[in-house]
Motif scaffolding. Structure first.
Motif, mmCIF file in Angstrom:
data_model
loop_
_atom_site.group_PDB
_atom_site.id
_atom_site.type_symbol
_atom_site.label_atom_id
_atom_site.label_comp_id
_atom_site.label_asym_id
_atom_site.label_seq_id
_atom_site.Cartn_x
_atom_site.Cartn_y
_atom_site.Cartn_z
ATOM 1 N N ASP A 1 0.808 -1.223 0.000
ATOM 2 C CA ASP A 1 0.000 0.000 0.000
ATOM 3 C C ASP A 1 0.839 1.271 0.000
ATOM 4 O O ASP A 1 0.320 2.370 -0.248
ATOM 5 C CB ASP A 1 -0.987 0.010 1.169
ATOM 6 C CG ASP A 1 -0.315 -0.039 2.539
ATOM 7 O OD1 ASP A 1 0.941 -0.065 2.610
ATOM 8 O OD2 ASP A 1 -1.048 -0.046 3.553
ATOM 9 N N GLN A 2 2.153 1.166 0.257
ATOM 10 C CA GLN A 2 3.047 2.314 0.237
ATOM 11 C C GLN A 2 4.059 2.221 -0.908
ATOM 12 O O GLN A 2 5.104 2.887 -0.864
ATOM 13 C CB GLN A 2 3.789 2.423 1.576
ATOM 14 C CG GLN A 2 2.875 2.568 2.783
ATOM 15 C CD GLN A 2 2.025 3.832 2.706
ATOM 16 O OE1 GLN A 2 2.544 4.899 2.388
ATOM 17 N NE2 GLN A 2 0.733 3.699 2.997
ATOM 18 N N ASP A 3 3.758 1.452 -1.917
ATOM 19 C CA ASP A 3 4.681 1.263 -3.035
ATOM 20 C C ASP A 3 4.558 2.434 -4.005
ATOM 21 O O ASP A 3 3.601 2.519 -4.772
ATOM 22 C CB ASP A 3 4.366 -0.056 -3.750
ATOM 23 C CG ASP A 3 5.380 -0.397 -4.847
ATOM 24 O OD1 ASP A 3 6.194 0.475 -5.207
ATOM 25 O OD2 ASP A 3 5.346 -1.537 -5.333
ATOM 26 N N SER A 4 5.538 3.332 -3.989
ATOM 27 C CA SER A 4 5.473 4.508 -4.858
ATOM 28 C C SER A 4 5.755 4.166 -6.316
ATOM 29 O O SER A 4 5.435 4.943 -7.212
ATOM 30 C CB SER A 4 6.461 5.577 -4.372
ATOM 31 O OG SER A 4 7.785 5.071 -4.339
ATOM 32 N N TRP A 5 6.359 3.012 -6.575
ATOM 33 C CA TRP A 5 6.622 2.595 -7.949
ATOM 34 C C TRP A 5 5.429 1.876 -8.569
ATOM 35 O O TRP A 5 5.315 1.794 -9.784
ATOM 36 C CB TRP A 5 7.857 1.689 -8.002
ATOM 37 C CG TRP A 5 9.132 2.445 -7.816
ATOM 38 C CD1 TRP A 5 9.874 3.079 -8.781
ATOM 39 C CD2 TRP A 5 9.810 2.687 -6.584
ATOM 40 N NE1 TRP A 5 10.969 3.690 -8.219
ATOM 41 C CE2 TRP A 5 10.964 3.459 -6.866
ATOM 42 C CE3 TRP A 5 9.570 2.316 -5.263
ATOM 43 C CZ2 TRP A 5 11.859 3.868 -5.888
ATOM 44 C CZ3 TRP A 5 10.456 2.725 -4.279
ATOM 45 C CH2 TRP A 5 11.586 3.484 -4.592
ATOM 46 N N PRO B 1 1.544 2.195 -7.747
ATOM 47 C CA PRO B 1 0.335 2.604 -7.038
ATOM 48 C C PRO B 1 -0.743 1.532 -7.137
ATOM 49 O O PRO B 1 -0.874 0.861 -8.167
ATOM 50 C CB PRO B 1 -0.081 3.888 -7.776
ATOM 51 C CG PRO B 1 1.175 4.376 -8.433
ATOM 52 C CD PRO B 1 1.941 3.139 -8.800
ATOM 53 N N VAL B 2 -1.509 1.389 -6.080
ATOM 54 C CA VAL B 2 -2.524 0.336 -6.031
ATOM 55 C C VAL B 2 -3.465 0.364 -7.242
ATOM 56 O O VAL B 2 -3.733 -0.680 -7.848
ATOM 57 C CB VAL B 2 -3.311 0.411 -4.704
ATOM 58 C CG1 VAL B 2 -4.500 -0.547 -4.733
ATOM 59 C CG2 VAL B 2 -2.387 0.092 -3.528
ATOM 60 N N PRO B 3 -3.984 1.548 -7.658
ATOM 61 C CA PRO B 3 -4.881 1.537 -8.829
ATOM 62 C C PRO B 3 -4.220 1.000 -10.090
ATOM 63 O O PRO B 3 -4.867 0.335 -10.906
ATOM 64 C CB PRO B 3 -5.259 3.017 -8.991
ATOM 65 C CG PRO B 3 -5.083 3.604 -7.630
ATOM 66 C CD PRO B 3 -3.887 2.896 -7.054
ATOM 67 N N GLU B 4 -2.903 1.268 -10.251
ATOM 68 C CA GLU B 4 -2.224 0.791 -11.453
ATOM 69 C C GLU B 4 -1.940 -0.705 -11.390
ATOM 70 O O GLU B 4 -1.869 -1.376 -12.423
ATOM 71 C CB GLU B 4 -0.953 1.590 -11.694
ATOM 72 C CG GLU B 4 -1.247 3.049 -12.011
ATOM 73 C CD GLU B 4 -0.073 3.768 -12.656
ATOM 74 O OE1 GLU B 4 0.700 3.112 -13.377
ATOM 75 O OE2 GLU B 4 0.065 4.972 -12.414
ATOM 76 N N VAL C 1 -3.816 -6.247 -1.404
ATOM 77 C CA VAL C 1 -2.968 -5.141 -0.958
ATOM 78 C C VAL C 1 -2.414 -5.471 0.426
ATOM 79 O O VAL C 1 -3.170 -5.831 1.339
ATOM 80 C CB VAL C 1 -3.766 -3.827 -0.914
ATOM 81 C CG1 VAL C 1 -2.854 -2.671 -0.505
ATOM 82 C CG2 VAL C 1 -4.404 -3.533 -2.281
ATOM 83 N N PHE C 2 -1.095 -5.345 0.562
ATOM 84 C CA PHE C 2 -0.405 -5.637 1.814
ATOM 85 C C PHE C 2 0.219 -4.360 2.373
ATOM 86 O O PHE C 2 0.604 -3.476 1.610
ATOM 87 C CB PHE C 2 0.708 -6.674 1.588
ATOM 88 C CG PHE C 2 0.216 -8.023 1.165
ATOM 89 C CD1 PHE C 2 0.039 -9.036 2.096
ATOM 90 C CD2 PHE C 2 -0.075 -8.285 -0.168
ATOM 91 C CE1 PHE C 2 -0.423 -10.285 1.709
ATOM 92 C CE2 PHE C 2 -0.526 -9.532 -0.570
ATOM 93 C CZ PHE C 2 -0.703 -10.532 0.374
#
Length: 253
Positions: free
Chosen positions: A199-203, A205-208, A224-225
């Motif tokens: 959920d904090q993956d800046s590379w 994003p969850v929607p992508e 989502v983890f």
């Protein structure tokens, strides 16, 4: 100490032989990663699961080979190796760059008449036919900085000049391969797909990560983890449990 059993072909490593296995899980590493990234997962699942970890060229026992192959060519070779192992139900799991390779391998196996039980794609946006997969600078300084920020490569390797010289060629080649990759506009698999993301993956994003929904004609699930790009490390028990459930035939999508 666990002994390492090398598979006879070039692409797959089997760390824990499982003569009684009823399922096969093939795992694809991230950019700069090697087959040994999946050693803990292999140890956790050994017995009912035959885990094969893909070894890309340019690292570990394949260090003398040139890295940075075209991802489509890489998928051609891995899928050919896996088609010779059709004795067990097959699940694929790929993280980051490995998600793209796993997707292309699944397409090739299905196109040849084989069956993929499930495809897990982790830490990667759904592939696009229009935009590059990697838009960051590919100079060595930028690559090292990004690898440190992502956290998937041991920081000691990136900070030691001699060790960095050993890992940088493979890392550079992988980044170039990902940057050159384009998915065919209508590329899709028929098997179920589960996308996993932190959920904090800046590379990613969850929607992508959810765009993988457009790349399967089967069922789709998004999980989502908590964590960043390498949530796999901090949430290893949860991911292992999810895979164990699937491989036992209990996962529902």
């Amino acid at each position: 100490m666990t002994s390492l059993a090398l598979d006879s072909d070039l692409w797959c490593r089997r760390f824990h032989p499982s003569p009684m296995a009823t399922r096969r899980l093939v795992c694809f590493p991230h950019a700069g990663g090697s087959a040994s990234f999946y050693l803990p997962l292999s140890a956790a699942l050994c017995g009912p699961v035959d885990l094969l970890a893909v070894q890309y060229p340019g690292r570990q026992d394949r260090r003398k080979e040139a890295g940075g192959q075209d991802l489509h060519r890489m998928a051609d070779e891995v899928s050919e190796a896996l088609r010779r192992r059709d004795d067990l139900p097959l699940t694929l799991f790929g993280h980051s760059m490995g998600a793209l390779v796993a997707f292309e391998v699944a397409r090739r196996i299905e196109r040849a008449g084989g069956r993929i039980d499930h495809l897990f794609v982790s830490g990667r946006k759904g592939p696009s036919a229009d935009r590059p997969e990697h838009s960051h600078p590919l100079d060595d300084e930028g690559i090292v900085a990004e690898a440190k920020a992502m956290g998937g490569t041991d920081a000691r390797l990136l900070e030691d000049e001699e060790l960095l010289g050993m890992v940088l060629p493979a890392l550079r080649g992988d980044y170039q391969a990902v940057g050159a990759y384009r998915a065919d506009r209508d590329a899709a698999v028929t098997c179920p797909v589960t996308a996993l993301v932190g959920d904090q993956d800046s590379w990613t994003p969850v929607p992508e990560a959810g765009h993988w929904r457009d790349r399967t004609m089967g069922a789709f699930d998004l999980r989502v983890f908590p964590g960043g790009h390498f949530y796999l490390s901090s949430r290893a028990n949860e991911v292992t449990g999810m895979l164990r459930d699937h491989l036992a035939g209990t996962l529902r999508t």
